[in-house]
Design an enzyme around this catalytic site. Structure first.
Site, PDB file in Angstrom:
ATOM      1  N   LYS A  67       0.676  -1.198  -0.069  1.00 51.34           N
ATOM      2  CA  LYS A  67       0.082  -0.034  -0.027  1.00 51.34           C
ATOM      3  C   LYS A  67       1.102   1.365  -0.063  1.00 51.34           C
ATOM      4  CE  LYS A  67       0.468   0.819   4.754  1.00 51.34           C
ATOM      5  NZ  LYS A  67       0.513   2.050   5.479  1.00 51.34           N
ATOM      6  N   THR A 124      -4.123   5.314   3.104  1.00 51.93           N
ATOM      7  CA  THR A 124      -2.797   5.816   2.599  1.00 51.93           C
ATOM      8  C   THR A 124      -2.758   6.461   1.284  1.00 51.93           C
ATOM      9  OG1 THR A 124      -2.054   4.001   3.876  1.00 51.93           O
ATOM     10  CG2 THR A 124      -0.446   4.908   2.530  1.00 51.93           C
TER      11      THR A 124
END
Length: 216
Positions: A67, A124
Site C-alpha cells: 500500500k 494511505t
C-alpha cells in the site's frame, strides 16, 4: 515461538489514534486463539480503538508493504492534477496487484477486502497525512527522490519497498504494472507523466484474470 506472533494492520494514522479518534484495525495470527487474545487485550472502548481478528497473516503483511508503493503512485497522479477518477482507479487496480502478490506468497486473501487491505489502501492513497502520498505529489511536481528524502525527517516506506516489490514480483512472475512504474520512476529516472500514461496504454483485457478476493 512463531505460533504466538500476531500482526496488527489497518488504517491507523498515529496522530489520530493519539488524539483518541475512532480507529479500527485487524489482528492476524495463524492461531485463532492468539488472534482473539491479542484482540481482547488491545481493543479499548475508552480510546475508541477496536480490533477485528483474522487468520490471514501473509495478506496483512503484504498489504501493509504494498500500500505504501501504491500511495506514491496515487500521490503522483494527484500531483499531476489527474483528478479523483484517476485516484479511485489507482486504488482499485492497486488492490488487484496487492491481491495477486499476496496470493502468490501463500495468503488466503481473507484480509484483502478488509481493514488491512482496502481500509489501509484507501487511507494511505488519499491523504496528505500519508508520507508516501505526499512523496508522490512532490515527485510529480519535479523534485528528485534525493531532494525529497533530504528535506524530511520521516520515512516514506514506499521508496525502499518499491525496489523490494519489483524484485519479488519478477521472482514470483506476478504482473504488477503500477508497482513496476513506481520503481522505474524512482530508480530508473522515468518521467512521472510518461509512467502514468504507460499504465493507460497497456493492452485492454478483463478486469480480473483470477477470482477476486471475497469478504468472509
Amino acid at each position: 515461538y512463531g505460533k504466538f506472533l500476531a500482526v496488527l494492520a489497518g488504517p491507523s494514522f498515529a496522530k489520530e489514534m493519539a488524539n483518541g479518534l475512532v480507529t479500527n484495525v485487524c489482528i492476524a495470527a495463524p492461531d485463532p486463539s492468539v488472534a482473539a487474545l491479542v484482540q481482547g487485550q488491545m481493543s479499548c472502548r475508552a480510546s475508541c480503538f477496536r480490533c477485528y481478528a483474522s487468520d490471514d497473516v501473509m495478506g496483512c503483511e503484504v498489504a501493509g508493504a504494498v500500500k505504501n508503493v501504491m500511495a506514491i503512485a496515487s500521490g503522483a497522479a494527484t500531483g499531476l492534477g489527474l483528478g479523483l477518477n484517476a485516484r479511485a482507479g489507482m486504488i482499485c487496480r492497486g488492490l488487484a496487484e496487492m491481491s495477486k502478490l499476496a496470493r502468490a506468497m501463500g495468503s488466503n486473501t481473507h484480509a484483502l477486502p478488509g481493514l488491512a487491505g482496502v481500509g489501509d489502501l484507501l487511507l494511505t492513497c488519499s491523504s496528505e497525512m500519508s508520507r508516501n502520498f505526499s512523496f508522490g505529489q512532490r515527485i510529480a511536481k519535479g523534485e528528485s527522490m534525493d531532494q525529497i528524502l533530504a528535506s524530511v525527517s520521516s520515512v516514506a516506506e514506499g521508496v525502499a519497498t518499491a525496489a523490494s516489490v519489483f524484485k519479488l514480483a519478477h521472482q514470483l512472475n506476478v504482473d504488477m504494472p503500477i508497482c513496476n512504474e513506481v520503481y522505474k520512476v524512482l530508480y530508473e529516472g522515468k518521467d512521472v507523466a510518461e509512467a502514468l500514461m504507460t499504465l493507460q496504454d497497456r493492452p485492454l483485457g478483463q478486469e480480473f484474470h483470477e477470482t477476486p478476493p471475497v469478504a468472509h
